[in-house]
Design a protein around this motif. Structure first.
Motif, PDB file in Angstrom:
ATOM      1  N   ILE A   1     -24.746  59.143  40.270  1.00 42.35           N
ATOM      2  CA  ILE A   1     -23.542  59.932  40.008  1.00 42.35           C
ATOM      3  C   ILE A   1     -23.098  60.614  41.302  1.00 42.35           C
ATOM      4  O   ILE A   1     -23.894  61.266  41.976  1.00 42.35           O
TER       5      ILE A   1
ATOM      6  N   LYS B   1     -17.090  64.554  42.983  1.00 39.14           N
ATOM      7  CA  LYS B   1     -15.826  64.427  43.727  1.00 39.14           C
ATOM      8  C   LYS B   1     -14.976  65.681  43.531  1.00 39.14           C
ATOM      9  O   LYS B   1     -14.693  66.075  42.400  1.00 39.14           O
TER      10      LYS B   1
ATOM     11  N   LEU C   1     -15.168  66.457  39.684  1.00 40.87           N
ATOM     12  CA  LEU C   1     -15.377  65.293  38.819  1.00 40.87           C
ATOM     13  C   LEU C   1     -16.752  64.687  39.054  1.00 40.87           C
ATOM     14  O   LEU C   1     -17.295  64.755  40.155  1.00 40.87           O
ATOM     15  N   ARG C   2     -17.275  64.047  38.004  1.00 37.02           N
ATOM     16  CA  ARG C   2     -18.488  63.232  38.105  1.00 37.02           C
ATOM     17  C   ARG C   2     -18.062  61.779  37.962  1.00 37.02           C
ATOM     18  O   ARG C   2     -17.317  61.433  37.028  1.00 37.02           O
ATOM     19  N   THR C   3     -18.516  60.925  38.863  1.00 39.45           N
ATOM     20  CA  THR C   3     -18.214  59.501  38.755  1.00 39.45           C
ATOM     21  C   THR C   3     -19.462  58.704  39.086  1.00 39.45           C
ATOM     22  O   THR C   3     -20.250  59.094  39.950  1.00 39.45           O
TER      23      THR C   3
ATOM     24  N   ARG D   1     -21.050  53.951  32.048  1.00 38.67           N
ATOM     25  CA  ARG D   1     -20.124  54.541  33.020  1.00 38.67           C
ATOM     26  C   ARG D   1     -20.037  56.040  32.781  1.00 38.67           C
ATOM     27  O   ARG D   1     -19.914  56.507  31.640  1.00 38.67           O
TER      28      ARG D   1
ATOM     29  N   PHE E   1     -17.770  59.271  33.945  1.00 40.73           N
ATOM     30  CA  PHE E   1     -16.567  59.734  34.625  1.00 40.73           C
ATOM     31  C   PHE E   1     -15.989  60.887  33.822  1.00 40.73           C
ATOM     32  O   PHE E   1     -15.796  60.786  32.620  1.00 40.73           O
TER      33      PHE E   1
END
Length: 114
Positions: A31, A34, A47-49, A56, A58
């Motif tokens: 992870i 951002k 954000l987590r991506t 996934r 996000f």
């Protein structure tokens, strides 16, 4: 403090808090954190991506807006609570709206109603 100075101070504090949170790496998955700072529209997000196994990941960890001179915490999934961090930095509760609380409940949370 003049309104422009106050807003600039709020922007700076919000960015510092989100930057601190962005440096904490999740213990699970691949992870990335951002930061999204839109100073023109006063929108701030962390954000987590990435991926956790085959799932996934996000979404926002924190979303804050500044509207009409107040800080609107739209979303906060931190344990400590961004509102607490903001008040620790000297921002009065009367300038912080917990937008994730229903409008009729805000009168009971100790922060601004709107």
């Amino acid at each position: 403090m003049q309104t422009g100075d106050k807003l600039e101070q709020y922007r700076q504090i919000i960015q510092e808090i989100l930057t601190e949170h962005s440096q904490v790496k999740p213990v699970y998955g691949e992870i990335a954190m951002k930061l999204v700072f839109d100073r023109e529209r006063d929108r701030y997000q962390l954000l987590r991506t990435g991926w956790q196994g085959d799932r996934r990941v996000f979404g926002a960890l924190i979303h804050i807006d500044i509207e009409d001179g107040k800080i609107w915490i739209q979303y906060d999934s931190t344990e400590i609570g961004v509102a607490n961090e903001l008040t620790d930095q000297g921002i009065p509760k009367t300038d912080i709206v917990l937008a994730y609380h229903a409008p009729f409940m805000r009168q009971y949370n100790g922060f601004a109603i709107a």
